[in-house]
Write an enzyme that holds these catalytic residues in place. Structure first.
Site, PDB file in Angstrom:
ATOM      1  N   THR A   1       0.830  -1.207   0.000  1.00  0.00           N
ATOM      2  CA  THR A   1       0.000   0.000   0.000  1.00  0.00           C
ATOM      3  C   THR A   1       0.860   1.251   0.000  1.00  0.00           C
ATOM      4  OG1 THR A   1      -1.762  -1.163   1.171  1.00  0.00           O
ATOM      5  CG2 THR A   1      -1.836   1.232   1.204  1.00  0.00           C
TER       6      THR A   1
ATOM      7  N   LYS B   1      -9.069  -1.694  -3.635  1.00  0.00           N
ATOM      8  CA  LYS B   1      -8.549  -2.794  -2.812  1.00  0.00           C
ATOM      9  C   LYS B   1      -9.769  -3.655  -2.503  1.00  0.00           C
ATOM     10  CE  LYS B   1      -5.719  -3.952   1.185  1.00  0.00           C
ATOM     11  NZ  LYS B   1      -4.654  -4.614   0.407  1.00  0.00           N
TER      12      LYS B   1
END
Length: 228
Positions: free
Chosen positions: A16, A37
């Site tokens: 991330t 996501k």
């Protein structure tokens, strides 16, 4: 419009962090950005519902107006493997369901879109499916985040082999230095550069401030064919 699937050599290696940095680099170049996501565990209960820190970080770098649920349609509270969390919650976790959710984000046709997986390439979904089956359904080229520490060469080469074996293109990789004390660091990086069949998009050191802007300073989108 260019879109990529982001995976990593393991969990907790900075997928991330790197994805947010890539999005920030694209935004800074004047490109519209979007992200997804599709499944996340370890979410926090809030007044607005379950929220995942990684999904929120990606949402913060999206220039298009997206609701949280578009970025992260399946959120689970326990910090465990997604297939276990989904099973406990009685929720369907199929590649087809995730594919349909991600396609909504891709349909926005941002200049630069990232879809971030969970953990590594072979994270289980339901039945015999894996998260890699979602990547195959989407057909997106893959960006591999390599968490540079002891053992990363084996993990990176196996991940690249699996990605290519699944019929997907490895568009690039990022060296994220999660352990600066790694013995023979430069030699490890040289081996990765020699053996991985894709361009390196950057080498990100261990940063005191690992915010998207700081990370973006160490990344280059040009090998992805993004004109800046």
């Amino acid at each position: 419009m260019p879109a990529f699937f982001v995976t990593g050599t393991d969990t907790e290696i900075g997928k991330t962090t790197i994805a947010a940095g890539l999005l920030h680099a694209a935004r800074s170049a004047g490109l519209s950005t979007a992200a997804a996501k599709p499944v996340a565990s370890g979410c926090e209960a809030t007044a607005q519902g379950l929220r995942n820190g990684d999904a929120l970080a990606l949402l913060g770098e999206c220039s298009l107006a997206l609701a949280y649920e578009q970025v992260n349609p399946l959120a689970f509270e326990p910090a465990i493997a997604p297939h276990l969390a989904a099973r406990e919650a009685g929720v369907e976790l199929s590649a087809a369901r995730l594919h349909d959710a991600v396609r909504e984000v891709l349909a926005l046709r941002a200049d630069f879109t990232l879809v971030e997986g969970a953990g590594g390439w072979r994270v289980p979904l339901q039945g015999r499916e894996n998260l890699s089956d979602l990547a195959r359904l989407l057909g997106l080229p893959v960006v591999l985040v390599v968490g540079v520490r002891l053992g990363c060469i084996n993990h990176a080469l196996l991940s690249a082999e699996a990605i290519l074996g699944d019929g997907l293109a490895l568009a690039g990789w990022v060296a994220n230095i999660v352990d600066p004390a790694t013995s023979r660091l430069e030699e490890n990086l040289a081996t990765l550069a020699e053996r991985l069949p894709a361009p390196c998009l950057g080498r990100v050191p261990r940063l005191a401030d690992a915010g998207p802007a700081a990370v973006a300073a160490h990344l280059d989108l040009r090998p992805l064919g993004i004109g800046l």
